[in-house]
Design an enzyme around this catalytic site. Structure first.
Site: not given
Length: 369
Positions: A203, A255, A327
């Site tokens: 971020q 992930e 997002c």
């Protein structure tokens, strides 16, 4: 209407909301989120309206560095200073511009020249410049030598050179060399330190990202989770999983990017998170995992949202609570509707991207009884 702070507003392709009062920007974003998720009680969190970004991908042009012109991808507007970038980032921009005054810049139409991007990052405890070069340029060696000279003078802690094909418009690559320092950066959230790749996702608004981490931690803290298990989907370098690990019996970080999983494993060790593990796995193949109950989930997918197979598998697993971090509020709205066995208990908007149409949302989904 307000006077934009940036003198390049309207020419530069970014920061298209600067003419809108910041309070109105926040209200517009709140209304958009409420419309997409069909839930009205939304908490709004905001911070600095300018000078907040700690990553910028500047484009080289014959006169220096800049950003793409609005509606003209092949034309670059020279940018001596960026008003949404933090002070340290702008200082590094000045250093690069001063040293490379007549750069051998890449021509976006002819696909020749050497220097494509300077990616500048200034997390709160570190800094880097990644120079992105045309891998087929005949002047590569000369430019690499000049970057080495810059590395000896710059205040940036880390310098890397990245190589990309001339017809690939990217600012990251697995082909790179380290010139100074490390190819990893460090950042802290809530007293925990995290490593991530100079070229990796993280971020770019530290203050607001830390607030979002704290908010999610507080959401989980409301539940009885001592004997429960946390699944951190699309977990990146493990920030959410590690920060919330003290609340759960076990944490599984999932992930699909190998570099992120390598960093997550380092971060687990660095933070002595003995009940957490990091697994290289595409979330759409979630059914390969054996997950125990009671299960809680935090999911933070890319802009494209969650894969239908992932949503289907979560429906089968029936976690107690799903915290969905997004997002892309449009995609969030589409995904939330697929969780028919869950109700929205709370929603929050975090404005990580002032002066732009973008934001982050956090939705708390609780299984119906």
């Amino acid at each position: 209407m307000v006077e934009p702070l940036c003198p390049y507003f309207g020419e530069c392709g970014g920061c298209t909301f600067q003419h809108i009062p910041y309070d109105a920007q926040l209200e517009n974003k709140r209304k958009e989120l409420a419309s997409h998720i069909e839930f009205q009680d939304i908490k709004v969190f905001s911070g600095a309206a300018y000078h907040y970004r700690n990553r910028m991908d500047f484009v080289f042009h014959p006169g220096g560095l800049g950003l793409r012109k609005k509606g003209k991808w092949h034309q670059i507007k020279d940018i001596p200073e960026c008003v949404i970038s933090d002070e340290r980032l702008n200082n590094l921009l000045k250093e690069v511009r001063s040293f490379f005054q007549k750069p051998d810049s890449f021509d976006l139409k002819k696909h020749n020249g050497t220097l494509k991007y300077a990616v500048i990052r200034t997390p709160s405890e570190d800094s880097s410049v990644s120079f992105v070069l045309n891998e087929e340029s005949s002047s590569r060696e000369v430019v690499e030598q000049k970057i080495g000279e810059f590395a000896a003078k710059t205040t940036a802690n880390n310098i890397i050179i990245t190589f990309v094909p001339p017809k690939t418009d990217a600012s990251v690559s697995e082909e790179f060399i380290r010139v100074k320092g490390s190819d990893m950066l460090k950042e802290s959230y809530l007293g925990r330190e995290f490593l991530y790749s100079v070229q990796g996702f993280f971020q770019n608004n530290h203050a607001m990202a830390e607030q979002m981490q704290e908010y999610c931690h507080d959401l989980f803290n409301k539940y009885q989770t001592k004997n429960a298990h946390l699944l951190d989907l699309y977990g990146g370098v493990g920030t959410f999983g590690i920060i919330n690990a003290s609340l759960f019996k076990t944490v599984t970080i999932v992930e699909s990017v190998p570099g992120c999983i390598d960093a997550a494993k380092q971060n687990i060790q660095k933070n002595n998170t003995t009940n957490a593990s990091a697994l290289l796995l595409n979330a759409k193949t979630l059914k390969k995992l054996e997950l125990r109950s009671p299960l809680f989930v935090l999911t933070d997918p890319p802009r494209s949202g969650m894969h239908p197979k992932t949503i289907e598998e979560l429906g089968r697993l029936r976690p107690e609570v799903i915290i969905y971090v997004s997002c892309n509020v449009q995609q969030l709205g589409r995904d939330v509707k697929k969780f028919s066995d869950y109700d929205i208990k709370s929603a929050a908007l975090f404005d990580l991207f002032p002066q732009t149409p973008h934001s982050e949302a956090v939705i708390e989904l609780v299984r119906k009884r």
